[in-house]
Write an enzyme that holds these catalytic residues in place. Structure first.
Site, PDB file in Angstrom:
ATOM      1  N   GLU A  94      21.287  93.136  19.426  1.00 45.49           N
ATOM      2  CA  GLU A  94      20.009  91.929  19.343  1.00 45.49           C
ATOM      3  C   GLU A  94      20.456  90.652  19.455  1.00 45.49           C
ATOM      4  O   GLU A  94      19.743  89.890  20.301  1.00 45.49           O
ATOM      5  CB  GLU A  94      19.276  92.157  18.085  1.00 45.49           C
ATOM      6  CG  GLU A  94      18.703  93.576  18.204  1.00 45.49           C
ATOM      7  CD  GLU A  94      19.515  94.690  17.909  1.00 45.49           C
ATOM      8  OE1 GLU A  94      20.751  94.473  17.514  1.00 45.49           O
ATOM      9  OE2 GLU A  94      19.082  95.589  18.078  1.00 45.49           O
ATOM     10  N   HIS A 163      12.025 100.312   9.627  1.00 45.74           N
ATOM     11  CA  HIS A 163      10.941 100.185  10.724  1.00 45.74           C
ATOM     12  C   HIS A 163       9.637  99.593  10.290  1.00 45.74           C
ATOM     13  O   HIS A 163       8.601  99.948  11.062  1.00 45.74           O
ATOM     14  CB  HIS A 163      10.838 101.778  11.355  1.00 45.74           C
ATOM     15  CG  HIS A 163      11.967 102.408  11.786  1.00 45.74           C
ATOM     16  ND1 HIS A 163      12.907 102.558  11.441  1.00 45.74           N
ATOM     17  CD2 HIS A 163      12.260 102.623  13.238  1.00 45.74           C
ATOM     18  CE1 HIS A 163      13.923 103.150  12.169  1.00 45.74           C
ATOM     19  NE2 HIS A 163      13.605 103.101  13.276  1.00 45.74           N
TER      20      HIS A 163
END
Lengths: 370, 414
Positions: A94, A163
């Protein structure tokens, strides 16, 4: 080399080449004409298609966004339509995705990058905080970073740990970032187009539990009104929406909490209370005017957010409204937020998330007896 | 232990050792041309590439550290003279800036004293359309690339975070968060490649920075997307106080390249001839499409990390003295004089140039630059927010009241 890739004519204007228009066949096939039920996911996808058609410097990349079309399918079909140079998968890193986007934006592109889930964006934090947010200021505006970081966020989908985070406060707290979060299908389209066209970097927080919610909208007319409207400066940035008008109290919400607030207002109306619902839309810049106008009118307010309440966007909203509307308030402003605990396991999230009952309890507490 | 680049031929590998062949590209073309394996091409040559010895004499060709696939032509005389001039200027800049810190004219200066050969070669190997991404210790490289010396030092002057336009000079900001700039280099190269431009990007970092995660991500991205980025690591042996042995136990930092599927090379970082030879060829190959390259320059930070650091706490003066004998400026002067390329008239001209740059720095950093408090709000966003307009008005009001109070007390004092 794709002949269709040129440089953005907007940002970092020393670079040459005009914006390449057309390639509109992709956009035209993306939706049928007339109002019909459309999901937020489809609206976001259409916004990406239209932005990529309108400006060949718009690139999409991230993890699984290419062949797969993203784990939430928001980038579905982009690689097939625009080719692997315009929409592509990166190595699984990322910080690398954001850092490379910074370099591409420096060199004339308008990257739209996807962080697969809220909590997966944390490795990119240094790039976002130290460079994305600061480059414009550090260089006195000589280097603009017209990039969009899309972050699917929030809970309510039965997701496992890491999540379901509501990470918006980290970004909203950072000077130099704009933070958008749509709550409706039409705003999904408009706000993503605006974010991509913005010369400021935008963290675009997508409420993942709303991806499959549907509104009846006409995508073709949304497109037409956006493309005409941008020149007139009628954007959503810094403009909260009155999602439901009311007179007795104000529910202030954003992103995933807006439908919950609307449901609470509906339930309250059955008990004879008229609640106005404000959809904040862009956390940064914040629309003090619309929010305060509503609170001054109703005299009561509840702020609703999934994120932990402590040191959060919701605490900021309470502070701002209190500073500006103190003498109009009939009761202290209440908050209904996630508890100050790590996001819970799926079987516990119903106890954590702000729900209609908890909101109505807070509304009941607003000293109506006075 | 000598790490050798000699490996068994691919045919002798057992099935479970079989490696993945890289895709057919300019790199494999190059490998074919040199008649060596991909690994031998990617691994650094067995010895450090050095062309001019510390005593200023040219090494015989067989002692330059080169081997097939790792051969570097000697740069031309004109380039070498230009490099020497920049070395002298760079040394003067380093010493002048350190003096300005002692005089309180700059907040801090991370000097590249002793590393000037790396600084100069990093700038001279690039063409006009190419980009450089420097660190906070690379001010000399930034100036050698053509940035105004005072603008390059603004970052340390205290009135703003940077002084020059990165887009105008194609020089990134002098980056402080370690190795984050390597990814920006990757992005710039990627954008250029997508547009079909032949831009090469040089990304700079130090030995300590190779421990950062962004170092890994940047090298991997550059390799996977096959981008023309030269990662130039100045191994100056210390990350503030921590020696290289605490950062990495790899055979060398250049050996890390093969793990990413790119070529790596080690070069004497105090030998500007070798640096230019390696970087010039690297830039040429990258421009031709051979992908990224990792170059590790062995050099030494002759002074403390900054003026705020005390290097006697972590290293022996004998070690510093040992490196003084390998000085890059003296070495080049001896070499060029020995070859008859540099005479006293040339020396005088170059010294005058260096002195002029030092004077520019003294004047530029010596003057008190007025600051505008409203600059706090001016550049945060392209499109100003109402909140910042409000805060800007609040500060303006504060300052106006302060000014009025000062004026009235002066009036009363008359």
């Amino acid at each position: 080399m794709s002949p269709t890739i040129t440089t953005s004519s907007e940002a970092n204007g020393n670079v040459s080449a005009a914006t390449a228009r057309a390639a509109a066949s992709a956009a035209a096939s993306a939706d049928a004409s007339g109002p019909q039920p459309v999901t937020l996911a489809k609206a976001l996808n259409t916004a990406l298609v239209d932005a990529m058609s309108a400006d060949s410097s718009v690139l999409v990349f991230g993890e699984d966004v290419g062949t797969l079309g993203g784990v939430f399918r928001i980038t579905d079909g982009l690689t097939a339509t625009f080719g692997e140079q315009r929409c592509f998968d990166t190595p699984l890193a990322e910080s690398g995705i954001v850092g490379m986007a910074v370099g591409m934006a420096i060199n004339g592109m308008r990257p739209v990058i996807e962080m697969q889930f809220d909590a997966f964006a944390y490795p990119a934090f240094e790039q976002i905080i130290s460079h994305v947010a600061k480059m414009h200021n550090r260089t006195r505006g000589m280097v603009k970073l017209p990039l969009v970081i899309r972050v699917p966020y929030g809970g309510g989908i039965g997701g496992v740990e890491h999540h379901c985070d509501s990470s918006e406060s980290y970004y909203a707290h950072t000077a130099g970032l704009k933070v958008y979060t749509p709550a409706t299908v039409a705003d999904g389209y408009r706000m993503l187009r605006e974010a991509i066209d913005s010369d400021d970097p935008v963290v675009f927080m997508e409420p993942k539990k709303l991806y499959w919610s549907r509104d009846v909208v006409d995508l073709a007319s949304l497109r037409a009104s956006y493309e005409e409207g941008t020149t007139a400066g009628l954007g959503t940035e810094g403009r909260a929406a009155v999602a439901r008008p009311g007179t007795d109290g104000t529910l202030i919400a954003y992103g995933p909490s807006v439908p919950t607030a609307l449901a609470a207002a509906e339930a309250a109306s059955l008990e004879g209370r008229s609640l106005e619902v404000i959809d904040v839309r862009t956390l940064v810049p914040f629309d003090d005017a619309t929010v305060c106008e509503s609170v001054r009118k109703t005299g009561r307010a509840v702020v609703i957010a999934e994120a932990h309440g402590f040191a959060s966007v919701s605490s900021e909203i309470v502070a701002r409204v209190q500073e500006r509307c103190f003498h109009y308030l009939a009761a202290p402003i209440r908050r209904v937020t996630g508890f100050d605990v790590p996001y819970p396991a799926p079987k516990l999230e119903k106890y954590y998330l702000p729900g209609v009952d908890r909101i109505l309890d807070a509304v009941d507490d607003l000293q109506w007896e006075d | 232990m000598t790490i050798s680049a000699n490996h068994a031929a691919p045919g002798t590998a057992t099935p479970d050792q079989a490696h993945q062949e890289p895709p057919e590209n300019a790199l494999t073309e190059a490998v074919k041309k040199f008649g060596i394996t991909v690994e031998d091409y990617m691994l650094p040559a067995r010895h450090l590439i050095q062309m001019v010895a510390p005593d200023g004499t040219l090494n015989p060709k067989d002692q330059q550290g080169t081997e097939p696939g790792h051969e570097y032509p000697l740069p031309g005389d004109e380039e070498l003279l230009a490099a020497y001039e920049q070395l002298v200027v760079g040394r003067r800049v380093n010493d002048q800036n350190s003096a300005l810190v002692r005089q309180g004219r700059m907040a801090v200066y991370p000097s590249s004293h002793g590393q000037e050969a790396c600084q100069v070669a990093a700038a001279l190997c690039l063409s006009d359309g190419d980009w450089m991404f420097p660190t906070y210790r690379d001010a000399v490289a930034v100036m050698a690339r053509g940035v105004d010396p005072v603008q390059a030092m603004t970052i340390f002057r205290g009135d703003w975070h940077g002084g020059y336009d990165p887009l105008e000079h194609k020089v990134g900001i002098q980056c402080t968060p370690l190795t984050t700039q390597l990814l920006h280099a990757v992005g710039v190269a990627h954008a250029a490649k997508l547009r079909g431009e032949d831009t090469v990007v040089l990304a700079m970092c130090g030995d300590g920075a190779t421990s950062e995660g962004d170092f890994h991500e940047a090298l991997n991205f550059a390799a996977v997307f096959h981008l023309p980025v030269i990662f130039f690591v100045q191994n100056n042996k210390y990350a503030i106080s921590v020696p290289l042995a605490h950062q990495s136990v790899a055979p060398s930092l250049a050996h890390k390249a093969v793990g990413y599927g790119m070529a790596g090379e080690r070069v004497d970082g105090n030998d500007v001839v070798a640096l230019l030879a390696v970087l010039d060829r690297g830039v040429k190959l990258a421009r031709e499409g051979s992908g990224p390259l990792l170059v590790e320059a062995h050099t030494y930070r002759m002074q403390a990390h900054t003026n705020a650091d005390d290097d006697t706490r972590y290293r022996e003066s004998a070690e510093v003295a040992e490196w003084r004998a390998k000085d890059p400026v003296t070495r080049m002067r001896t070499y060029l004089t020995g070859r008859g390329l540099l005479d006293s008239a040339g020396e005088e001209r170059i010294a005058a140039h260096a002195e002029a740059v030092a004077r520019t720095l003294r004047e530029g950093l010596g003057e008190d630059v007025p600051v505008d408090p409203q600059d706090l709000f001016r550049h945060v966003f392209e499109k100003q927010t109402p909140q910042l307009k409000e805060q800007s008005a609040m500060l303006a009001d504060e300052l106006a009241r302060d000014a009025a109070a000062t004026a009235s007390s002066e009036e009363a004092g008359k």
